[in-house]
Design a protein around this motif. Sequence first.
Motif, PDB file in Angstrom:
ATOM      1  N   GLY A 105       0.797  -1.225   0.000  1.00 58.90           N
ATOM      2  CA  GLY A 105       0.000   0.000   0.000  1.00 58.90           C
ATOM      3  C   GLY A 105       0.830   1.276   0.000  1.00 58.90           C
ATOM      4  N   ALA A 106       2.156   1.157   0.168  1.00 58.17           N
ATOM      5  CA  ALA A 106       3.018   2.346   0.135  1.00 58.17           C
ATOM      6  C   ALA A 106       3.030   2.919  -1.279  1.00 58.17           C
ATOM      7  N   PRO A 107       3.267   4.217  -1.424  1.00 64.31           N
ATOM      8  CA  PRO A 107       3.276   4.827  -2.768  1.00 64.31           C
ATOM      9  C   PRO A 107       4.348   4.216  -3.667  1.00 64.31           C
ATOM     10  N   GLY A 108       4.082   4.232  -4.959  1.00 64.52           N
ATOM     11  CA  GLY A 108       5.057   3.786  -5.948  1.00 64.52           C
ATOM     12  C   GLY A 108       4.975   2.325  -6.326  1.00 64.52           C
ATOM     13  N   GLN A 109       4.054   1.577  -5.747  1.00 63.79           N
ATOM     14  CA  GLN A 109       3.957   0.150  -6.068  1.00 63.79           C
ATOM     15  C   GLN A 109       3.031  -0.056  -7.265  1.00 63.79           C
ATOM     16  N   ALA A 110       3.513   0.386  -8.401  1.00 62.64           N
ATOM     17  CA  ALA A 110       2.756   0.283  -9.640  1.00 62.64           C
ATOM     18  C   ALA A 110       3.432  -0.739 -10.547  1.00 62.64           C
ATOM     19  N   PRO A 111       2.680  -1.331 -11.470  1.00 64.95           N
ATOM     20  CA  PRO A 111       3.246  -2.363 -12.348  1.00 64.95           C
ATOM     21  C   PRO A 111       4.468  -1.900 -13.149  1.00 64.95           C
ATOM     22  N   HIS A 112       4.554  -0.612 -13.437  1.00 62.73           N
ATOM     23  CA  HIS A 112       5.683  -0.132 -14.237  1.00 62.73           C
ATOM     24  C   HIS A 112       6.891   0.270 -13.381  1.00 62.73           C
ATOM     25  N   HIS A 113       6.784   0.189 -12.056  1.00 66.05           N
ATOM     26  CA  HIS A 113       7.919   0.464 -11.178  1.00 66.05           C
ATOM     27  C   HIS A 113       8.648  -0.837 -10.863  1.00 66.05           C
ATOM     28  N   PRO A 114       9.971  -0.829 -10.874  1.00 62.88           N
ATOM     29  CA  PRO A 114      10.714  -2.058 -10.583  1.00 62.88           C
ATOM     30  C   PRO A 114      10.590  -2.484  -9.124  1.00 62.88           C
ATOM     31  N   GLY A 115      10.526  -3.785  -8.916  1.00 62.41           N
ATOM     32  CA  GLY A 115      10.530  -4.334  -7.567  1.00 62.41           C
ATOM     33  C   GLY A 115      11.955  -4.498  -7.072  1.00 62.41           C
ATOM     34  N   VAL A 116      12.107  -5.079  -5.886  1.00 64.35           N
ATOM     35  CA  VAL A 116      13.424  -5.244  -5.263  1.00 64.35           C
ATOM     36  C   VAL A 116      14.359  -6.059  -6.160  1.00 64.35           C
ATOM     37  N   LYS A 117      13.896  -7.184  -6.661  1.00 67.64           N
ATOM     38  CA  LYS A 117      14.767  -8.065  -7.458  1.00 67.64           C
ATOM     39  C   LYS A 117      15.204  -7.396  -8.759  1.00 67.64           C
ATOM     40  N   GLU A 118      14.302  -6.627  -9.364  1.00 65.46           N
ATOM     41  CA  GLU A 118      14.682  -5.916 -10.591  1.00 65.46           C
ATOM     42  C   GLU A 118      15.726  -4.846 -10.278  1.00 65.46           C
ATOM     43  N   HIS A 119      15.549  -4.144  -9.166  1.00 68.28           N
ATOM     44  CA  HIS A 119      16.565  -3.166  -8.765  1.00 68.28           C
ATOM     45  C   HIS A 119      17.918  -3.848  -8.566  1.00 68.28           C
ATOM     46  N   GLU A 120      17.909  -5.004  -7.937  1.00 67.55           N
ATOM     47  CA  GLU A 120      19.158  -5.739  -7.713  1.00 67.55           C
ATOM     48  C   GLU A 120      19.815  -6.110  -9.041  1.00 67.55           C
ATOM     49  N   LEU A 121      19.014  -6.628  -9.983  1.00 66.52           N
ATOM     50  CA  LEU A 121      19.560  -7.018 -11.279  1.00 66.52           C
ATOM     51  C   LEU A 121      20.123  -5.808 -12.014  1.00 66.52           C
ATOM     52  N   LEU A 122      19.407  -4.701 -11.992  1.00 66.32           N
ATOM     53  CA  LEU A 122      19.897  -3.493 -12.653  1.00 66.32           C
ATOM     54  C   LEU A 122      21.216  -3.037 -12.028  1.00 66.32           C
ATOM     55  N   GLY A 123      21.315  -3.137 -10.717  1.00 65.15           N
ATOM     56  CA  GLY A 123      22.563  -2.787 -10.035  1.00 65.15           C
ATOM     57  C   GLY A 123      23.721  -3.681 -10.466  1.00 65.15           C
ATOM     58  N   TRP A 124      23.460  -4.975 -10.572  1.00 61.82           N
ATOM     59  CA  TRP A 124      24.499  -5.902 -11.025  1.00 61.82           C
ATOM     60  C   TRP A 124      24.916  -5.599 -12.461  1.00 61.82           C
ATOM     61  N   LEU A 125      23.950  -5.292 -13.318  1.00 56.46           N
ATOM     62  CA  LEU A 125      24.282  -4.970 -14.710  1.00 56.46           C
ATOM     63  C   LEU A 125      25.171  -3.734 -14.783  1.00 56.46           C
ATOM     64  N   LEU A 126      24.842  -2.714 -14.010  1.00 57.00           N
ATOM     65  CA  LEU A 126      25.685  -1.512 -13.977  1.00 57.00           C
ATOM     66  C   LEU A 126      27.075  -1.836 -13.429  1.00 57.00           C
ATOM     67  N   ALA A 127      27.124  -2.646 -12.382  1.00 53.79           N
ATOM     68  CA  ALA A 127      28.411  -3.018 -11.804  1.00 53.79           C
ATOM     69  C   ALA A 127      29.283  -3.738 -12.833  1.00 53.79           C
ATOM     70  N   MET A 128      28.681  -4.652 -13.602  1.00 52.28           N
ATOM     71  CA  MET A 128      29.450  -5.370 -14.627  1.00 52.28           C
ATOM     72  C   MET A 128      29.929  -4.421 -15.714  1.00 52.28           C
ATOM     73  N   HIS A 129      29.089  -3.452 -16.076  1.00 54.87           N
ATOM     74  CA  HIS A 129      29.469  -2.457 -17.090  1.00 54.87           C
ATOM     75  C   HIS A 129      30.692  -1.669 -16.618  1.00 54.87           C
ATOM     76  N   PHE A 130      30.641  -1.176 -15.381  1.00 57.26           N
ATOM     77  CA  PHE A 130      31.746  -0.380 -14.867  1.00 57.26           C
ATOM     78  C   PHE A 130      32.990  -1.237 -14.625  1.00 57.26           C
TER      79      PHE A 130
END
Length: 137
Positions: free
Chosen positions: A93-118
Amino acid sequence: FSMNEAGGVPNGLEAYIRHAMTLRRKPMMIVKDTGRNIAARRRELLQDYVDFGVLKDPVVLSIEDAMEEFATLSEDILPIGLREWRKFGAPKGAPGQAPHHPGVKEHELLGWLLAMHFLASLELVASDLVMDANVDK
C-alpha cells in the motif's frame, strides 16, 4: 523514462538531456527503459545526441525483453534472483507500487548490470596501465 512516458515518447528524455547539457559538470546518462520495440525512439534520440558529440557514454538498461519468458514460469523453478520479481521492499500500500515500477529483485539485477558495465571499463583501464608500464621498461 519508461515509467513516465508510456509508448516510447522521447520528449521528457530530451528535455532532461538538454537540461544536463547546460550543467557545468555533465552527468552520465543512465536510462532505465522498456523493451526494444517500445523504446526505439528514445534510443534513437540518445544515439543522435551521441552522434552530435553531446553525450559520451549513455547506458540504457532494459531487461523486459529478456525477462518476458521468465514471467510465465512457476516460481519454484526460477533461480532465486528471479523469484518474487514483482515484490516491493516497502510495506503493501506504500506509494510507488505500480506495475511499471521495478521491484526489489529488478533493482538488484539493474545494479548488477551496472556493476558489470563499470567493472569491464575498469578492466580495460587496468590493462592499458599495465601495457604502458611494460612499454616504459
